[in-house]
Design a protein around this motif. Structure first.
Motif, mmCIF file in Angstrom:
data_model
loop_
_atom_site.group_PDB
_atom_site.id
_atom_site.type_symbol
_atom_site.label_atom_id
_atom_site.label_comp_id
_atom_site.label_asym_id
_atom_site.label_seq_id
_atom_site.Cartn_x
_atom_site.Cartn_y
_atom_site.Cartn_z
ATOM 1 N N ALA A 1 0.831 -1.206 0.000
ATOM 2 C CA ALA A 1 0.000 0.000 0.000
ATOM 3 C C ALA A 1 0.863 1.252 0.000
ATOM 4 N N LEU A 2 1.859 1.277 0.888
ATOM 5 C CA LEU A 2 2.691 2.472 1.032
ATOM 6 C C LEU A 2 3.460 2.753 -0.263
ATOM 7 N N SER A 3 4.239 1.774 -0.714
ATOM 8 C CA SER A 3 5.068 1.986 -1.909
ATOM 9 C C SER A 3 4.214 2.168 -3.160
ATOM 10 N N LYS A 4 3.130 1.395 -3.242
ATOM 11 C CA LYS A 4 2.252 1.488 -4.410
ATOM 12 C C LYS A 4 1.680 2.904 -4.543
ATOM 13 N N ASP A 5 1.267 3.479 -3.373
ATOM 14 C CA ASP A 5 0.703 4.831 -3.390
ATOM 15 C C ASP A 5 1.744 5.863 -3.836
ATOM 16 N N VAL A 6 2.979 5.705 -3.326
ATOM 17 C CA VAL A 6 4.041 6.650 -3.700
ATOM 18 C C VAL A 6 4.320 6.559 -5.197
ATOM 19 N N VAL A 7 4.489 5.323 -5.671
ATOM 20 C CA VAL A 7 4.789 5.104 -7.094
ATOM 21 C C VAL A 7 3.669 5.669 -7.975
ATOM 22 N N GLN A 8 2.428 5.446 -7.545
ATOM 23 C CA GLN A 8 1.272 5.927 -8.311
ATOM 24 C C GLN A 8 1.275 7.450 -8.442
ATOM 25 N N LEU A 9 1.596 8.131 -7.324
ATOM 26 C CA LEU A 9 1.642 9.600 -7.359
ATOM 27 C C LEU A 9 2.779 10.095 -8.258
ATOM 28 N N ILE A 10 3.919 9.389 -8.210
ATOM 29 C CA ILE A 10 5.047 9.793 -9.072
ATOM 30 C C ILE A 10 4.650 9.620 -10.539
ATOM 31 N N LYS A 11 4.028 8.486 -10.837
ATOM 32 C CA LYS A 11 3.596 8.247 -12.225
ATOM 33 C C LYS A 11 2.546 9.269 -12.660
#
Length: 759
Positions: free
Chosen positions: A260-270
């Motif tokens: 959840a944590l990393s996925k959310d960060v990656v999603q915002l960067i993308k």
């Protein structure tokens, strides 16, 4: 008015020093109330006079010069009476005093409110007007509210000045004292090393990503760097903590890998956000979710998530946590200490810990007790960011911190530290000796354990058994309920380590300030809620698995004792005993041949005190939990700095309750022990011996002091002291009486090494 109040407080909080803060107060309050004068007078503790420190409306040249004693002037009257004074015509009051140097006209109306912080009158806030009128109720209420709100702000600003070695007038002062909560016993003198957040998540600006792939790569690099850093820290603490205690670092690592944590960060960067901005948004959202749950344990998790976020942000900013210089006597100070911070200090250099936030049961406090590091937590008034590099004293007995200590205080605490060192050195001669009074009364000394580090410490200090093994510790360092097999392995290790001495295992005691991340308990009043035996009786599957694991672990050793926490009546006890007998039958049916171990009840709730004979008649032993019993008898949350001074196990009500428990238990022919901070206090141990307790169980650190003192006194003298203090109705007088009596016997220095300093 509420919006006005909020704005004033925010503005004052942002002031750079006390002078600026007071200037803002008088200006804004004058504007808000439409008065012609607003002034602040602060009480100078050195001269015991109220000094004009800021004004709008009077002659500013009078600041610092006009002063009055508590028994003169209207300001002195407000301060000494500790209540507001509202006068239509001030000059007609017998206490009115005119100060020509203020250049004031004879203002008719006067409204003054005391500024009080933690019972201490700090000063008086005054508004005045020329027209002869009484301020209305709304105006009076506003000024009283304003003074109450500003008390803490002024105290903080004063403390910051003290930290810098400057008084109100800029003159050098000797020392300042800050009160918190005792986290781990002991005293330390050293140099403060402040651990500031490596990066501030709250001030990261939003910024579009110029190169999304590059931002994703930077984030993955930061993840790898922090992962390696945590693994290194875990390895550094490997020789001090057992694997399940180091599991906290595994929790950190799991958070890093959390989908959840990393996925959310990656999603915002993308989505076009730069890495820092994406990380800041996600971490703050996770922290908010944890904090809103209102659970003490989950609040601890929020601080862990925040700590991780700061570490990642620091790497993203291509800077490591500030380069810290660790002194030989380092006292680590932070707003919120984390276990990872402890691991950063080179071995042998850490002598004390101070945390602005946290409770006596936070992870850091638990680790500090296991490692024997004097600790104060909850020091809410300490301006921690200002203390880096200054000399500091940590008193882990009383929960106090002293900054810029003067020569006298330094000498006194130096003697305490040296005394502790000598006591530790003299341990070898005491370790193998029994705890016997001069007239031959034997008192077995047991230890409280929970961490693996406690085992070696207990054995080094000559413990004769375990009076309390906190089984919740392995549960708290897990991400799920440990299986029966996993529990049995942990319990077996503990039982084998102390064999053939008895090991008293308390069944799972969660709730209150102890919660599990995978089994959250959210309540408005957790200490009076679902905790201890109430939880496990509602979940017999958890209780039965734990009891079976204890029984299997004891096979061939037979030194197990089972203790039931938070029993409030006979019905709960009968239900618990039924489940224990059921677990015993199941274990025997599986071919594990173990006898039924001794069963006991923990007396922590006042209701149990009044049913002591009924409870004792159904079990093999009684154990008093002095921490919770004191808390419930006095209705004082022992983790709350605001009421910490009311928590006192020498309170007459506590002593009477303990005596009743001992007499009732012995009347049923059963043994009674006591565990908790009281048992480890040498002063209190003398009274417990006199009451007739059959054994005392304590933190291993305190065991040698208790043993030394009890070996230097007769049981008959202890009973004389008990009879004397039972006629006293004030806990402070009881403490003084005991200290004086033992000092007269030549035993004062070892009662509590820091007690003489307090006196």
């Amino acid at each position: 008015m509420l919006n006005t109040l909020r704005k004033i407080v925010q503005e004052v909080n942002a002031a750079k020093d006390l002078k600026a803060a007071l200037g803002i107060i008088v200006q804004r309050v004058k504007e808000a109330m439409g008065s012609q004068v607003c002034s602040v007078y602060l009480l100078d503790p050195e001269t015991n006079r109220y000094v004009l420190m800021a004004t709008e409306g009077l002659n500013k040249r009078a600041i610092g010069k006009v002063s009055m004693s508590p028994n003169e002037g209207l300001v002195g009257l407000v301060g000494s009476r500790e209540e507001p004074l509202n006068l239509e015509h001030a000059s007609e009051h017998p206490r009115y005093r005119y100060f020509a140097e203020t250049g004031e006209e004879r203002y008719a109306s006067f409204l003054g409110a005391p500024i009080i912080h933690h019972r201490r009158v700090m000063g008086v806030l005054v508004v005045q007007q020329k027209e002869r009128r009484q301020f209305d109720e709304g105006e009076e209420a506003f000024l009283v509210t304003m003074s109450a709100q500003l008390a803490g702000v002024i105290a903080h600003a004063e403390a910051t000045g003290s930290i810098r070695g400057l008084g109100r007038q800029g003159k050098g002062i000797q020392e300042a004292r800050f009160v918190g909560i005792a986290g781990a016993p002991g005293a330390a003198i050293g140099t403060a090393v402040v651990v500031l957040p490596p990066a501030d998540l709250d001030v990261v600006p939003d910024r579009p990503a110029e190169d999304v792939e590059a931002e994703l790569k930077r984030y993955q690099t930061a993840l790898a760097a922090v992962r390696e850093e945590l693994q290194t820290l875990s390895a550094k603490l490997a020789n001090q903590l057992r694997p399940d205690e180091r599991a906290l670092f595994d929790v950190y690592l799991m958070m890093l890998d959390d989908a959840a944590l990393s996925k959310d960060v990656v999603q915002l960067i993308k989505g076009g956000q730069w890495a820092q901005g994406a990380l800041s948004q996600v971490i703050r959202a996770h922290v908010d979710r944890f904090e809103q749950m209102g659970d003490p344990y989950l609040s601890e998790r929020a601080s862990d998530v925040r700590d991780l976020g700061r570490r990642l942000l620091a790497h993203l900013q291509q800077e490591r946590q500030q380069t810290l210089v660790y002194h030989d006597n380092t006292i680590l100070v932070s707003e919120e200490l984390t276990p990872a911070m402890l691991g950063e200090v080179p071995e042998g250099k850490l002598v004390g810990l101070v945390s602005v936030q946290g409770s006596g049961n936070s992870h850091v406090a638990i680790l500090a007790r296991a490692m024997g590091i004097p600790t104060v937590v909850g020091a809410v008034d300490l301006p921690y960011a200002k203390v880096d590099g200054i000399e500091m004293i940590v008193d882990g007995y009383h929960g106090e911190v002293f900054t810029n200590p003067g020569a006298v205080l330094r000498k006194q605490y130096g003697e305490v530290v040296e005394e502790e060192r000598q006591l530790t050195q003299g341990l070898e001669s005491l370790r193998s000796l029994p705890c016997v009074t001069l007239d031959g009364q034997r008192m077995p000394l047991w230890v409280n354990t929970g961490l693996f580090a406690d085992v070696a410490r207990a054995q080094q200090r000559g413990a004769e058994g375990v009076g309390l093994y906190r089984t919740e510790v392995p549960f708290m360092s897990n991400e799920r309920f440990p299986s029966e097999k996993e529990q049995a392995a942990i319990y077996r290790e503990q039982l084998a380590a102390f064999h053939p001495q008895p090991v008293t295992m308390r069944t799972l005691d969660i709730g209150g300030d102890k919660s599990l991340s995978y089994f959250p308990i959210k309540e408005q009043n957790p200490f009076l809620g679902w905790r201890g035996i109430r939880v496990t009786l509602d979940h017999p599957e958890i209780f039965l698995v734990q009891v079976r694991a204890m029984l299997k672990a004891s096979e061939g050793l037979e030194n197990l004792r089972i203790l039931l926490p938070m029993i409030s009546g006979v019905l709960e006890l009968e239900e618990s005993l039924h489940l224990i007998h059921r677990a015993w039958s199941e274990v025997r049916d599986e071919g594990v041949n173990v006898p039924m171990p001794p069963l006991g009840v923990m007396i922590e709730i006042p209701a149990a005190v009044y049913q002591i004979r009924e409870l004792a008649s159904q079990v093999d032993f009684i154990s008093v939990g002095s921490n919770d019993l004191t808390q419930y008898l006095l209705a004082v949350d022992r983790n709350n700095p605001r009421v910490a001074d009311l928590y006192d196990f020498l309170h007459p009500a506590v002593l009477q309750a303990l005596r009743q428990v001992v007499d009732g238990t012995h009347a049923e022919g059963k043994s009674v022990s006591i565990c908790g901070e009281m048992a480890g206090n040498p002063l209190a141990a003398v009274l417990l011996l006199a009451m007739g307790f059959d054994s005392l169980s304590m933190n291993a650190t305190n065991l040698p002091k208790v043993k030394w003192l009890l070996r230097q006194i007769t049981a008959s003298k202890a009973r004389e002291l008990l009879d004397e203090v039972m006629r006293i109705d004030n806990p402070h007088v009881i403490n003084s009486t005991l200290n004086l009596a033992l000092r007269n016997l030549g035993l004062g220095r070892v009662i509590n090494p820091a007690a003489a300093v307090q006196a």
